[in-house]
Design an enzyme around this catalytic site. Sequence first.
Site, PDB file in Angstrom:
ATOM      1  N   SER A  61      -9.187 -29.519-116.394  1.00 18.03           N
ATOM      2  CA  SER A  61      -8.819 -30.848-115.904  1.00 18.03           C
ATOM      3  C   SER A  61      -7.779 -30.758-114.787  1.00 18.03           C
ATOM      4  CB  SER A  61      -8.295 -31.727-117.045  1.00 18.03           C
ATOM      5  OG  SER A  61      -7.096 -31.213-117.589  1.00 18.03           O
TER       6      SER A  61
ATOM      7  N   ARG B 161      -4.214 -31.537-117.996  1.00 23.20           N
ATOM      8  CA  ARG B 161      -3.680 -30.460-118.822  1.00 23.20           C
ATOM      9  C   ARG B 161      -4.539 -29.200-118.670  1.00 23.20           C
ATOM     10  NH1 ARG B 161      -5.844 -31.839-125.006  1.00 23.20           N
ATOM     11  NH2 ARG B 161      -7.300 -30.080-125.004  1.00 23.20           N
ATOM     12  N   GLY B 162      -3.978 -28.058-119.101  1.00 22.09           N
ATOM     13  CA  GLY B 162      -4.753 -26.823-119.152  1.00 22.09           C
ATOM     14  C   GLY B 162      -5.214 -26.354-117.794  1.00 22.09           C
ATOM     15  N   GLU B 163      -6.469 -25.915-117.712  1.00 21.34           N
ATOM     16  CA  GLU B 163      -7.005 -25.404-116.442  1.00 21.34           C
ATOM     17  C   GLU B 163      -8.121 -26.275-115.882  1.00 21.34           C
ATOM     18  OE1 GLU B 163      -9.273 -21.419-114.749  1.00 21.34           O
ATOM     19  OE2 GLU B 163      -7.562 -21.186-116.088  1.00 21.34           O
TER      20      GLU B 163
ATOM     21  N   GLN C  93     -17.637 -34.046-119.344  1.00 22.18           N
ATOM     22  CA  GLN C  93     -17.116 -33.522-118.087  1.00 22.18           C
ATOM     23  C   GLN C  93     -17.459 -34.432-116.912  1.00 22.18           C
ATOM     24  OE1 GLN C  93     -18.443 -29.471-117.485  1.00 22.18           O
ATOM     25  NE2 GLN C  93     -16.478 -28.680-118.175  1.00 22.18           N
TER      26      GLN C  93
ATOM     27  N   ASP D 100     -11.083 -23.334-121.727  1.00 17.22           N
ATOM     28  CA  ASP D 100     -11.915 -22.135-121.593  1.00 17.22           C
ATOM     29  C   ASP D 100     -13.394 -22.502-121.451  1.00 17.22           C
ATOM     30  OD1 ASP D 100      -9.632 -20.368-122.124  1.00 17.22           O
ATOM     31  OD2 ASP D 100      -9.762 -21.157-124.145  1.00 17.22           O
TER      32      ASP D 100
ATOM     33  N   TYR E  17      -1.398 -32.204-123.895  1.00 20.34           N
ATOM     34  CA  TYR E  17      -1.150 -31.675-125.225  1.00 20.34           C
ATOM     35  C   TYR E  17      -0.101 -32.555-125.910  1.00 20.34           C
ATOM     36  CZ  TYR E  17      -3.282 -27.594-122.984  1.00 20.34           C
ATOM     37  OH  TYR E  17      -4.116 -26.760-122.288  1.00 20.34           O
TER      38      TYR E  17
END
Length: 380
Positions: free
Chosen positions: A277, A273-275, A257, A21, A196
């Site tokens: 990356s 993972r996630g959004e 980043q 996020d 994760y």
Amino acid sequence: MPSPHIKTWDIFCRVIDNFGDIGVCWRLARQLAEEHQQAVRLWVDDLDSLIRIWPETLQLEQQQVAGIEVCRWNTEFDADVQVADVVIEAFACDIPTLYLDKMAQLKRIGQTPVWINLDYLSAESWVEEFHGMPSAHPTTGLRKTFFFPGFTARTGGLLREGSLISARDSFDAAHWLINMGIEPQPEALLVSLFAYENPAVASLLAAWANSNKPVHCLVPSGKILTSINETIKQELVVDDIYLQGNLRLQVIPFVTQTEYDKLLWACDINFVRGEDSFVRGQWAAKPMLWHIYPQDEEVHITKLNAFLDHYTAHCSRPLANTIRATWLAWNQGENIESYWHQLIPQLIEWRGHSQNWCDSLRNQPDLATQLVTFSTNRQG
């Protein structure tokens, strides 16, 4: 190109997925300020997460960081805060009631701010239908527009700085690796592993240890290290190296980043993972495996398959089938060893496909540019 229409922007971010996020919101804020010369204020409820990806940030209520005004989003919102020209609630986080009331006051005097709900990234077909759809607030009448990032021309696109691809293409991987204290092993595949917690990591480590081709795995300190340590019955920490068969696993510090982009560019294969990356892995134009954020009732698997439908549409069926099977096994915590051994003989094709996929995404306007264009053309 910078926008000739300079506006003030408030981006509201509640941290749920550790770095996804805030990662998206921070990249967006930086691009709006740096490339479009917009005046951006970022409201975030968890400064620790921002500090991890941008260490110049301090534990302060208000500060200037990289040209962005960063404010801690407290439960008690400051009544003196002025409403921005453009208000973004990231990922349906619900802006403060006090702030919403002030927006309604501006509406009554004909100075309605542009209100955008920036939603999560998805490749599902319904996203194209709902992208850009307005919704009226039930009590204030304020109009909120839903903005969906995505992979097609009928969505909001993806975050992509104007200089990103040229920076990637001129990147000196060997020099960067030396500075990071990483000495790539001869003939080894260099792999980054950011994920994760995942029980499938046991079979992945076994696949690498038993691989015909050596694997040098770089693991930024984070959640997946917990699963690795449980598997190998050791407590690896930053700078530790673990050897087993043809596997050399090296724990590296959690990187910013900017440095994370370089890690992706330096490696042959990236686990993301996630959004945030996940998107950066695609701009790296390298083979990747995505660990999607888990959701109840396996909603995330539907989202995963929707992306795979797009991602594998233009590669050979054997490669498409192997990629899908591997990604599903990884995301469902299943044994991944046999799939890894099927993927590696297809690595040359996979590399070419990754580059072609990246090139196809570049045909769309990026997310920040689309948001600036939308806010310029829309008043309230």
